[in-house]
Design a protein around this motif. Structure first.
Motif, PDB file in Angstrom:
ATOM      1  N   GLY A 119       0.908  -0.967   0.184  1.00 54.69           N
ATOM      2  CA  GLY A 119       0.039  -0.138  -0.105  1.00 54.69           C
ATOM      3  C   GLY A 119       0.804   1.377   0.088  1.00 54.69           C
ATOM      4  O   GLY A 119       1.923   1.359   0.731  1.00 54.69           O
ATOM      5  N   ASP A 120       0.463   2.175  -0.754  1.00 55.99           N
ATOM      6  CA  ASP A 120       1.317   3.422  -1.060  1.00 55.99           C
ATOM      7  C   ASP A 120       0.665   4.712  -0.816  1.00 55.99           C
ATOM      8  O   ASP A 120       1.199   5.738  -1.593  1.00 55.99           O
ATOM      9  CB  ASP A 120       2.088   3.292  -2.221  1.00 55.99           C
ATOM     10  N   VAL A 121      -0.562   4.636  -0.324  1.00 55.06           N
ATOM     11  CA  VAL A 121      -1.204   6.261  -0.060  1.00 55.06           C
ATOM     12  C   VAL A 121      -0.283   7.060   0.561  1.00 55.06           C
ATOM     13  O   VAL A 121      -0.208   8.130   0.319  1.00 55.06           O
ATOM     14  CB  VAL A 121      -2.360   5.894   0.584  1.00 55.06           C
ATOM     15  N   GLU A 122       0.688   6.571   1.595  1.00 56.50           N
ATOM     16  CA  GLU A 122       1.369   7.701   2.290  1.00 56.50           C
ATOM     17  C   GLU A 122       2.704   7.965   1.364  1.00 56.50           C
ATOM     18  O   GLU A 122       3.434   8.811   1.912  1.00 56.50           O
ATOM     19  CB  GLU A 122       1.738   6.884   3.654  1.00 56.50           C
ATOM     20  N   LYS A 123       3.058   7.238   0.311  1.00 60.30           N
ATOM     21  CA  LYS A 123       4.190   7.472  -0.816  1.00 60.30           C
ATOM     22  C   LYS A 123       5.510   6.926  -0.055  1.00 60.30           C
ATOM     23  O   LYS A 123       6.138   6.474  -0.918  1.00 60.30           O
ATOM     24  CB  LYS A 123       4.200   9.008  -0.989  1.00 60.30           C
ATOM     25  N   SER A 124       5.637   7.032   1.350  1.00 58.66           N
ATOM     26  CA  SER A 124       7.018   6.471   1.358  1.00 58.66           C
ATOM     27  C   SER A 124       6.944   4.948   1.182  1.00 58.66           C
ATOM     28  O   SER A 124       8.383   4.439   0.900  1.00 58.66           O
ATOM     29  CB  SER A 124       7.065   6.867   3.031  1.00 58.66           C
ATOM     30  N   PRO A 125       6.092   4.017   1.461  1.00 59.21           N
ATOM     31  CA  PRO A 125       6.449   2.646   1.004  1.00 59.21           C
ATOM     32  C   PRO A 125       7.077   2.576  -0.400  1.00 59.21           C
ATOM     33  O   PRO A 125       7.754   1.416  -0.634  1.00 59.21           O
ATOM     34  CB  PRO A 125       5.090   2.124   0.872  1.00 59.21           C
ATOM     35  N   GLY A 126       6.579   3.507  -1.426  1.00 56.27           N
ATOM     36  CA  GLY A 126       7.101   3.226  -2.836  1.00 56.27           C
ATOM     37  C   GLY A 126       8.788   3.432  -2.948  1.00 56.27           C
ATOM     38  O   GLY A 126       9.379   3.050  -3.630  1.00 56.27           O
ATOM     39  N   ILE A 127       9.149   4.214  -1.950  1.00 53.96           N
ATOM     40  CA  ILE A 127      10.688   4.479  -1.880  1.00 53.96           C
ATOM     41  C   ILE A 127      11.275   3.043  -1.683  1.00 53.96           C
ATOM     42  O   ILE A 127      12.249   2.994  -1.860  1.00 53.96           O
ATOM     43  CB  ILE A 127      10.978   5.428  -0.708  1.00 53.96           C
ATOM     44  N   HIS A 128      10.527   2.462  -0.586  1.00 49.34           N
ATOM     45  CA  HIS A 128      11.328   1.177  -0.173  1.00 49.34           C
ATOM     46  C   HIS A 128      11.125  -0.086  -1.217  1.00 49.34           C
ATOM     47  O   HIS A 128      12.033  -0.841  -1.432  1.00 49.34           O
ATOM     48  CB  HIS A 128      10.644   0.723   1.082  1.00 49.34           C
ATOM     49  N   LEU A 129       9.991   0.037  -1.915  1.00 52.17           N
ATOM     50  CA  LEU A 129       9.936  -0.994  -3.059  1.00 52.17           C
ATOM     51  C   LEU A 129      11.004  -0.822  -4.022  1.00 52.17           C
ATOM     52  O   LEU A 129      11.690  -1.782  -4.341  1.00 52.17           O
ATOM     53  CB  LEU A 129       8.445  -0.873  -3.512  1.00 52.17           C
ATOM     54  N   TYR A 130      10.999   0.440  -4.603  1.00 50.27           N
ATOM     55  CA  TYR A 130      11.962   0.603  -5.453  1.00 50.27           C
ATOM     56  C   TYR A 130      13.562   0.694  -4.908  1.00 50.27           C
ATOM     57  O   TYR A 130      14.162   0.063  -5.622  1.00 50.27           O
ATOM     58  CB  TYR A 130      11.833   2.067  -6.169  1.00 50.27           C
TER      59      TYR A 130
END
Length: 454
Positions: free
Chosen positions: A220-231
């Protein structure tokens, strides 16, 4: 780095709206006197001699285990020093990024804050004269020998905020952090899958998990910071530690390099194939974690700060692994340490603030952190979690990443605006609104402009 949602203390709730205009911010010490912001002033460990002090502390320790630890440590500090009252304001990582600068520039700033390393936050605060150098306290309390130099460097800046990892020390950190893959042992076993150790092995398990009807990655990436970790973990395992370290620290490389674009391609391919939670940009990080904890997904990519939460939910079924490049036996991943505990230049009692920071980060605090399911920055030498437990996995991976020089910085440290640029770009990447090449070009535009000014 990177927590959930919580406000602690009635003062935080009353002032939350007003903070948007900086009209009301939880204040520093309530006793009078001029602010003592000079690192050249004499320093002391005499907390009792400071008289009655209200110490306002802003943190982002909102997840279960670290929130428990912070509460215990705060209570123990107040018990040791009854002349000190701690007013705690606890916010999510994203909320802290939004409101902290307003609080620091208000007429009554907090005394102690958790400041995110790198250019977007710490560098900005240092250049604005909002944080007090802590080199004198590092000598007084022995932080300069207790912490590995590599971790101390992450909390250093030149006085003008332009040069990261050199110059003055502006904080010390409480927890060690790496981002990795939490996995459900039962799910992998039922599907006849081995625990992946490399990015290729991880990727190879995804179609089999999907074909079984199980969600491969709860995301889940609604907060946007999880996307940084995924990439971030994907880029680290594809490009390797040296390339990513050189890129983030502006020594060499570009975000359009083949390896960084290839990592973006993998992330987008996973989204296209349905390996990530559908509609992830509208799903919260906490909801994605809850799905994994409920056994609805095989994997969840997150940091070691989720150790206590995952362990409580899945118990012996939970595992954790940091991935490495294909053909390597050394894990390479993003991480380092938790946000730095910093003293503000507006604090009227920096000696008390420093004593507090030492109390919540020292060897005794490390044991409290372990007991509440956290990874201390400097684990005790005799720390041996139960074999086969999630705690043992985290400890082993932390040691392996550090021993193999496989630690790369969080990518959002790269420029003052990179957190916003990268987090928005990852959302566009997974939503197929950016090609991997355009993704790299968007990041490079921000990065290139900043590097030219250095």
């Amino acid at each position: 780095m990177r927590r959930s949602k919580q406000l602690a203390g009635s003062l935080a709730a009353v002032c939350a709206l007003a903070l948007a205009t900086a009209a009301c911010a939880p204040g520093g010490s309530t006793t009078g006197g001029a602010a003592s912001s000079s690192a050249s002033s004499p320093v002391s460990k005499d907390v009792a001699g400071a008289g009655d002090v209200t110490l306002t502390v802003w943190d982002q320790n909102t997840d279960g285990g670290i929130d428990d630890a912070q509460g215990k440590l705060n209570a123990a500090f107040e018990a040791k020093y009854p002349n000190v009252t701690i007013t705690r304001v606890s916010r999510s990582f994203s909320d802290l990024k939004t409101t902290l600068k307003l609080a620091l520039t208000s007429k009554t700033p907090p005394d102690v804050v958790q400041a995110n390393q790198g250019y977007p936050d710490m560098g900005s605060f240092v250049s604005g004269g909002l944080l007090r150098p802590e080199d004198d306290y590092a000598t007084l309390y022995g932080w300069d020998t207790y912490y590995p130099q590599q971790l101390l460097n992450l909390n250093k800046f030149s006085a003008d905020g332009k040069d990261w990892q050199s110059g003055n020390l502006y904080g010390v950190s409480q927890t060690g952090e790496i981002v990795g893959v939490y996995y459900n042992k039962q799910v992998l076993s039922d599907l006849g899958l081995q625990v992946p150790k490399t990015i290729g092995e991880f990727e190879a398990t995804l179609p089999k998990i999907k074909s079984s009807g199980m969600l491969p990655i709860a995301y889940g990436d609604v907060e946007k910071s999880p996307g940084i970790h995924l990439y971030g973990i994907t880029q680290a395992a594809v490009a390797g530690s040296q390339a990513v370290n050189d890129l983030v620290t502006a020594k060499s490389g570009a975000w359009t390099d083949a390896s960084s674009v290839a990592a973006a391609q993998k992330v987008q391919d996973w989204a296209k194939a349905g390996y990530l939670t559908e509609g992830a940009n509208g799903i919260s990080r906490d909801d994605a974690l809850a799905d994994f904890d409920a056994g609805k997904a095989a994997y969840h990519i997150d940091g070691t700060w989720q150790l206590a939460t995952v362990s409580k939910a899945l118990k012996s079924k939970a595992g954790f692994v940091a991935l490495g490049p294909d053909g390597s036996t050394t894990p390479v991943t993003t991480g380092g340490e938790g946000l730095a505990w910093a003293i503000t230049t507006g604090s009227k009692h920096p000696d008390v603030a420093a004593a507090y920071i030492d109390f919540i980060t020292n060897a005794d605090a490390a044991q409290v952190l372990i007991d509440t399911g956290n990874l201390p920055t400097v684990p005790p030498a005799d720390w041996k979690p139960t074999a086969g437990s999630l705690e043992a996995d985290v400890a082993d991976e932390w040691k392996a990443v550090n021993a193999g020089s496989g630690l790369v910085p969080y990518l959002d440290y790269s420029t003052p605006t990179f957190y916003d640029t990268l987090s928005a770009a990852v959302q566009q990447l997974t939503a197929e609104k950016l090609t991997p090449q355009k993704f790299g070009e968007q990041l490079q535009s921000d990065y290139g402009s900043f590097v030219k000014t250095k």
